[in-house]
Design a protein around this motif. Structure first.
Motif, short mmCIF file in Angstrom:
data_model
loop_
_atom_site.label_atom_id
_atom_site.label_comp_id
_atom_site.label_asym_id
_atom_site.label_seq_id
_atom_site.Cartn_x
_atom_site.Cartn_y
_atom_site.Cartn_z
N VAL A 332 0.82 -1.21 0.00
CA VAL A 332 0.00 0.00 0.00
C VAL A 332 0.86 1.27 0.00
CG1 VAL A 332 -1.72 1.31 1.30
CG2 VAL A 332 -1.98 -1.15 1.01
N PRO A 333 1.87 1.42 0.86
CA PRO A 333 2.70 2.63 0.78
C PRO A 333 3.39 2.78 -0.57
CG PRO A 333 3.02 1.55 2.89
CD PRO A 333 2.24 0.60 2.03
N GLN A 334 3.82 1.67 -1.17
CA GLN A 334 4.45 1.76 -2.49
C GLN A 334 3.47 2.30 -3.52
OE1 GLN A 334 5.91 -2.19 -3.27
NE2 GLN A 334 7.84 -1.85 -2.20
N ARG A 335 2.24 1.81 -3.51
CA ARG A 335 1.24 2.30 -4.47
C ARG A 335 0.91 3.76 -4.23
NH1 ARG A 335 -3.00 -2.85 -4.43
NH2 ARG A 335 -1.65 -4.30 -5.59
N GLU A 336 0.86 4.17 -2.97
CA GLU A 336 0.58 5.58 -2.68
C GLU A 336 1.70 6.48 -3.19
OE1 GLU A 336 0.00 5.64 1.50
OE2 GLU A 336 -2.10 4.96 1.39
N ARG A 337 2.94 6.03 -3.06
CA ARG A 337 4.04 6.84 -3.59
C ARG A 337 4.01 6.91 -5.11
NH1 ARG A 337 6.87 4.50 0.92
NH2 ARG A 337 7.45 2.66 -0.31
N ILE A 338 3.64 5.81 -5.76
CA ILE A 338 3.53 5.82 -7.22
C ILE A 338 2.45 6.78 -7.66
CG2 ILE A 338 2.90 4.43 -9.22
CD1 ILE A 338 4.24 2.04 -7.83
N ARG A 339 1.28 6.76 -7.01
CA ARG A 339 0.20 7.68 -7.37
C ARG A 339 0.61 9.13 -7.13
NH1 ARG A 339 -3.01 4.04 -4.10
NH2 ARG A 339 -3.97 2.41 -5.38
N ALA A 340 1.34 9.36 -6.06
CA ALA A 340 1.78 10.74 -5.77
C ALA A 340 2.72 11.23 -6.85
CB ALA A 340 2.45 10.79 -4.39
N ARG A 341 3.62 10.37 -7.31
CA ARG A 341 4.55 10.78 -8.37
C ARG A 341 3.81 11.02 -9.69
NH1 ARG A 341 8.14 6.91 -5.99
NH2 ARG A 341 7.45 5.33 -7.50
N GLU A 342 2.80 10.17 -9.97
CA GLU A 342 2.05 10.35 -11.19
C GLU A 342 1.20 11.61 -11.16
OE1 GLU A 342 -0.17 6.77 -11.42
OE2 GLU A 342 1.46 5.60 -12.35
N ALA A 343 0.77 12.02 -9.97
CA ALA A 343 -0.06 13.22 -9.85
C ALA A 343 0.75 14.51 -9.93
CB ALA A 343 -0.84 13.19 -8.54
N GLU A 344 2.05 14.41 -9.78
CA GLU A 344 2.87 15.61 -9.83
C GLU A 344 2.93 16.15 -11.26
OE1 GLU A 344 6.68 14.57 -8.37
OE2 GLU A 344 6.03 14.40 -6.27
N PRO A 345 2.92 17.48 -11.42
CA PRO A 345 3.03 18.03 -12.78
C PRO A 345 4.37 17.69 -13.41
CG PRO A 345 3.30 19.75 -11.12
CD PRO A 345 2.87 18.51 -10.39
N ALA A 346 4.36 17.56 -14.70
CA ALA A 346 5.59 17.17 -15.42
C ALA A 346 6.64 18.26 -15.26
CB ALA A 346 5.28 16.96 -16.90
#
Length: 346
Positions: A332-346
């Protein structure tokens, strides 16, 4: 056994009532010959994901450390390091009995801490082998060298104080142990956070403060229990400050960790952490209010502080073991970090 086949004309030989009911949540037809219709826009119910791994094994290999060895190593190292700092302060402010008691307790604690570490390693030669290389990026390597330097300094400070020999050398040893003491009290938190164990690794920001506060609580408790009350005023203040640091850092860590913080609230780790909070608050309050007036209150307060610090170290240890055994605290923490990185602007 199914005998259906799929050809160009479609499915041949299909058994009746075997079609997948998409969007119906797996419910059978109703008694009126039609299928149940859900509300408009209703989605199919999907069961909660089960976090597992191949052959039912956990994602991480839980540490094979024994609680008595490693949690004891954490606790005794903190007691020794913080005790040397308080011993140097007591000596500088004219509190010889408190200084001597803390020097002796620091020597005994670091000896027990080193013995627990060697016992967990299996044989003394493994500890000596760690001193063959100095690797600044390795907490274990630097911790081994820190213990190798601190142990002789703490031993010399205690022995020379008791015997009265070479007072200048004794003062130098006391100062050296006090300089190295904070590192001895804190490096075990860095060592634990450097692992992949979720409850330790995710708490890398606050865990050193938890350990330092717990070490100050333990050393203050030792002083209250072993020194005369007239010399323990600074230790009572240190107990209050250490308790505030430990409890505050633990609260911040649990708030930041989210799901992983369950390991500090549930199971053996949760029970020990709750006991640690109760004992630490009771010992600090009792020592501050009554420790300077009553020898009995000082001893009881000191014992509560020591027990609270030990419960903190054992609670952190068991929380880590529990988090490594359940895959969800890794996934779960790994998935949350992945989603956070994907949500960051390019």
């Amino acid at each position: 056994m199914s005998t259906s086949d799929v050809g160009r004309e479609g499915v041949r030989g299909a058994r009746p009532d075997r079609e997948a009911m998409i969007g119906q949540g797996g419910h059978p037809p109703d008694g009126r010959g039609g299928r149940r219709r859900g509300r408009r826009g209703e989605k199919a119910m999907v069961p909660d994901a089960e976090f597992g791994s191949y052959y039912g094994k956990p994602i991480l290999n839980p540490p094979v450390w024994k609680a008595a060895d490693i949690a004891g190593y954490f606790f005794l190292g903190g007691l020794a390091g913080a005790g040397s700092v308080l011993a140097a302060g007591s000596q500088l402010t004219g509190r010889p009995a408190a200084a001597r008691a803390l020097k002796i307790s620091s020597l005994a604690a670091i000896s027990g801490s080193t013995a627990a570490l060697i016992h967990d390693l299996g044989r003394p030669g493994r500890f000596y082998n760690m001193l063959r290389v100095m690797k600044p990026t390795s907490p274990m390597s630097m911790g081994s060298w820190l213990l190798a330097a601190y142990g002789p300094a703490a031993g010399a400070a205690a022995v020379l104080d008791v015997t009265g020999l070479f007072p200048r050398l004794g003062r130098a040893a006391t100062a050296g142990a006090a300089v190295l003491g904070p590192g001895v009290a804190a490096y075990t938190a860095v060592l634990a956070a450097d692992t992949a164990v979720p409850a330790w690794h995710e708490g890398y920001r606050e865990l050193p403060f938890v350990f330092v506060g717990s070490a100050a609580v333990a050393a203050s408790g030792m002083a209250l229990a072993a020194a005369p009350p007239r010399e323990t005023a600074p230790m009572r203040t240190a107990a209050l400050c250490g308790a505030a640091l430990e409890l505050g850092a633990t609260k911040l860590m649990e708030r930041r960790l989210g799901l992983v913080a369950e390991n500090y609230r549930e199971g053996t780790g949760g029970r020990l952490m709750r006991a640690a909070r109760a004992l630490t608050v009771a010992g600090a309050a009792g020592g501050a209010l009554l420790g300077g007036q009553s020898r009995t209150a000082a001893v009881l307060g000191g014992a509560a502080l020591l027990a609270g610090s030990a419960c903190t170290r054992f609670g952190v240890f068991h929380a880590g073991i529990r988090s490594a055994e359940d895959p969800k605290y890794t996934v779960v923490p790994q998935r949350e970090r992945i989603r956070a990185r994907e949500a960051e602007p390019a």
